[in-house]
Design a protein around this motif. Structure first.
Motif, short mmCIF file in Angstrom:
data_model
loop_
_atom_site.label_atom_id
_atom_site.label_comp_id
_atom_site.label_asym_id
_atom_site.label_seq_id
_atom_site.Cartn_x
_atom_site.Cartn_y
_atom_site.Cartn_z
N ALA A 414 -24.64 -24.24 -26.67
CA ALA A 414 -25.24 -24.53 -27.98
C ALA A 414 -25.82 -25.94 -28.01
CB ALA A 414 -24.23 -24.33 -29.09
N GLY A 415 -26.50 -26.33 -26.93
CA GLY A 415 -27.14 -27.63 -26.87
C GLY A 415 -26.36 -28.68 -26.11
N THR A 416 -25.10 -28.41 -25.83
CA THR A 416 -24.28 -29.33 -25.05
C THR A 416 -24.15 -28.79 -23.62
OG1 THR A 416 -22.99 -29.98 -26.99
CG2 THR A 416 -22.02 -30.42 -24.83
N LEU A 417 -24.62 -29.55 -22.64
CA LEU A 417 -24.58 -29.09 -21.26
C LEU A 417 -23.20 -29.29 -20.67
CD1 LEU A 417 -28.03 -30.35 -19.90
CD2 LEU A 417 -27.41 -28.10 -20.82
N THR A 418 -22.72 -28.26 -19.97
CA THR A 418 -21.40 -28.30 -19.34
C THR A 418 -21.55 -28.05 -17.84
OG1 THR A 418 -20.98 -25.92 -19.61
CG2 THR A 418 -20.44 -27.35 -21.47
N ASP A 419 -20.45 -28.00 -17.12
CA ASP A 419 -20.51 -27.79 -15.67
C ASP A 419 -19.96 -26.42 -15.26
OD1 ASP A 419 -17.83 -28.17 -16.14
OD2 ASP A 419 -17.60 -29.92 -14.84
N PHE A 420 -19.83 -25.51 -16.23
CA PHE A 420 -19.32 -24.18 -15.92
C PHE A 420 -20.23 -23.13 -16.55
CE2 PHE A 420 -16.82 -20.35 -16.34
CZ PHE A 420 -16.08 -20.31 -15.18
N PRO A 421 -20.54 -22.06 -15.82
CA PRO A 421 -20.13 -21.71 -14.46
C PRO A 421 -20.94 -22.47 -13.41
CG PRO A 421 -21.55 -20.00 -15.37
CD PRO A 421 -21.33 -20.97 -16.47
N ALA A 422 -20.30 -22.75 -12.30
CA ALA A 422 -20.94 -23.51 -11.22
C ALA A 422 -21.94 -22.64 -10.47
CB ALA A 422 -19.86 -24.02 -10.26
N ASP A 423 -22.80 -23.28 -9.71
CA ASP A 423 -23.73 -22.54 -8.85
C ASP A 423 -22.96 -21.74 -7.81
OD1 ASP A 423 -25.92 -23.48 -10.20
OD2 ASP A 423 -26.54 -24.91 -8.67
N VAL A 424 -23.61 -20.75 -7.26
CA VAL A 424 -22.99 -19.86 -6.28
C VAL A 424 -22.63 -20.63 -5.00
CG1 VAL A 424 -23.34 -17.79 -4.86
CG2 VAL A 424 -24.27 -17.89 -7.20
N ASP A 425 -21.48 -20.35 -4.46
CA ASP A 425 -21.04 -20.94 -3.19
C ASP A 425 -21.85 -20.32 -2.05
OD1 ASP A 425 -19.76 -21.81 -0.91
OD2 ASP A 425 -17.76 -21.19 -1.53
N PRO A 426 -22.62 -21.10 -1.32
CA PRO A 426 -23.45 -20.54 -0.24
C PRO A 426 -22.66 -20.00 0.94
CG PRO A 426 -23.56 -22.94 -0.22
CD PRO A 426 -22.82 -22.56 -1.47
N LYS A 427 -21.36 -20.24 0.97
CA LYS A 427 -20.55 -19.76 2.10
C LYS A 427 -20.08 -18.32 1.91
CE LYS A 427 -18.67 -24.36 3.16
NZ LYS A 427 -19.25 -25.08 2.01
#
Length: 504
Positions: A414-427
């Motif tokens: 809702a306008g506040t940026l968070t760090d979840f969900p993270a980008d996909v693990d390339p491994k």
């Protein structure tokens, strides 16, 4: 589609078409294309009538979409006092007289009948192809949309791609092999992709365009495990998103806050309901807010607690995911006091919020809402591309990128940026990545009538319903029976050429 025209079509045209074709009964009256189709506007009116059938209580207003929700592992029965036919669908103990199926099966064929009438009528006008084919393409898209649902739910089905002129012939139809039905769907969608416009007037998303047809071709190929085709069509939509006006909405909540804009950029195909506008035969009667809403709350947030997720669906969803906040109601006002779900008066579990929280112009229970239901949205196209690319090449940067785009939007709280969900693990291995994409679909598209089709096409039923990790256990799930629904008994009695699906 202009509001006043839409309202007229929803009320008048569906009633006119109701007698054209009912798979369970002899038609009591048939349209004569030569008699009613004089101009392309007449063809357009019948196309609007077909859209009107889709936006009806028996299809996207309640019966059909409720059956899809109850069939999956995300939506359970809440109030067990609800009619038995809903519990049968949810609990995998349906018989061939299930009332929900009896309600929506013939309505899909009425949609098809309207599309066939429009196609035949268009062909009778003698109008140049460049002028009439966009309308024919729209009718063929609608026909494909209807059959795509029917064939996935019932397998082999009567396939009618012509105007019914002989009433007696309806009672002699045979079941067409599913492979042939899918071939017809593909042909209709390819024609639609060729001839539909890039955008409809006012950029409304409740009418099909080239992008709509391509998105459904991608979905069709994904269903058929043709990952090359699914990737090709989804990528074409993505590469042409500016041409069609597609993109993700910045805030996930906007997608479920009625009234939505008719030109919402994430909507590729929407089922448009108009607040407090009810037509004949259930036209425009949207009941999904009360079906999923909390019984006992203060108006206008009181529902019936019929379709309610199991507690485990809620508990296993990471609370850092903004989509969880949008998807669930965990409190309600009762007597002016905020009450947590542990004190709900009827079903003490978190409820589905996507349709009940912001129903717009509607009655005290959210019925007859202003919702524009997304039958296909841009986020799904990204996930189709991710799944298909993953199947073809594993955990590539491109495949991960499509998922990361969806996840990046989910990080906007809702306008506040968070760090979840993270980008996909390339491994991740290929298998792990495909599982991740399916899980992303489950969360991103939760309660949007998609999950059952994922369970079915991936044959996940025994894991989804019988594994120790099941969100909604059903020990009686049978893969030999329950991936399909029963053909209604009344049709078997009327037409001896029809046969029943196994196990019913």
């Amino acid at each position: 589609m202009k509001k006043h025209l839409h309202r007229i079509i929803l009320i008048i045209i569906p009633a006119m078409l109701a007698s054209c074709f009912d798979i369970a009964e002899k038609p009591v009256g048939l349209l004569d294309p030569q008699a009613i189709f004089r101009t392309p506007k007449d063809v357009e009116a019948v196309i609007f009538g077909a859209y009107g059938w889709i936006a009806s209580e028996r299809l996207y207003g309640r019966q059909f979409v409720s059956a899809l929700m109850l069939r999956d592992d995300m939506s359970d029965i809440g109030d067990r006092g609800t009619p038995a036919e809903r519990q049968q669908v949810n609990d995998f103990n349906m018989d061939d007289n299930n009332y929900m199926v009896y309600q929506f099966w013939p309505y899909w064929y009425q949609v098809i009948s309207a599309a066939n009438a429009a196609i035949t009528g268009a062909g009778s006008l003698g109008v140049p192809a460049a002028e009439i084919n966009p309308l024919v393409a729209e009718a063929r898209f609608i026909r494909a949309f209807a059959y795509f649902h029917l064939v996935r739910l019932f397998g082999d089905i009567p396939y009618v791609d012509f105007f019914i002129a002989d009433a007696e012939s309806v009672s002699k139809l045979n079941r067409t092999p599913a492979a042939v039905v899918y071939k017809g769907i593909r042909a209709d969608l390819e024609f639609a992709k060729q001839w539909l416009p890039d955008k409809q007037p006012a950029e409304v998303r409740s009418r099909a365009t080239k992008g709509t047809a391509a998105a459904y071709l991608a979905d069709l190929y994904l269903t058929l495990h043709d990952y090359t085709g699914a990737y090709r069509e989804a990528k074409w939509v993505i590469e042409n998103k500016s041409r069609f006006g597609y993109d993700l909405e910045p805030d996930f909540q906007t997608l479920f806050q009625a009234p939505q804009a008719n030109d919402m950029q994430e909507h590729i195909f929407a089922i448009d309901f108009l607040g407090l506008q009810i037509g004949l035969a259930g036209a425009n009667d949207d009941i999904m807010a009360p079906m999923t809403g909390i019984r006992g709350g203060d108006a206008p947030r009181s529902g019936w607690s019929v379709i309610v997720p199991s507690q485990r669906v809620f508990d296993t969803w990471d609370g850092r995911d903004y989509r969880k906040q949008v998807s669930f109601d965990t409190t309600i006002l009762i007597g002016g006091k905020v009450v947590p779900y542990t004190e709900f008066p009827n079903v003490r579990r978190p409820h589905i919020a996507k349709y009940a929280r912001f129903a717009g112009n509607s009655n005290a229970e959210g019925r007859d809402s202003d919702q524009n239901y997304a039958a296909m949205r841009y986020a799904e196209v990204l996930l189709i591309a991710a799944e298909a690319a993953g199947e073809l090449g594993g955990t590539t940067n491109e495949a991960m990128g499509y998922v990361n785009e969806v996840r990046a939007r989910a990080r906007n709280r809702a306008g506040t940026l968070t760090d979840f969900p993270a980008d996909v693990d390339p491994k991740l291995s290929k298998e792990e990545f495909i599982s991740l994409v399916l899980e992303e679909r489950r969360l991103e598209l939760a309660f949007e009538y998609k999950r059952w089709y994922d369970i079915q096409r991936r044959k996940l039923g025994e894991v989804a319903f019988k594994d120790s990790s099941s969100l909604e256990p059903h020990a009686n799930f049978s893969p030999g029976r329950d991936y399909l629904m029963p053909i209604p008994r009344v049709d078997l009695q009327t037409n001896p050429n029809l046969t029943q699906n196994p196990g019913y």
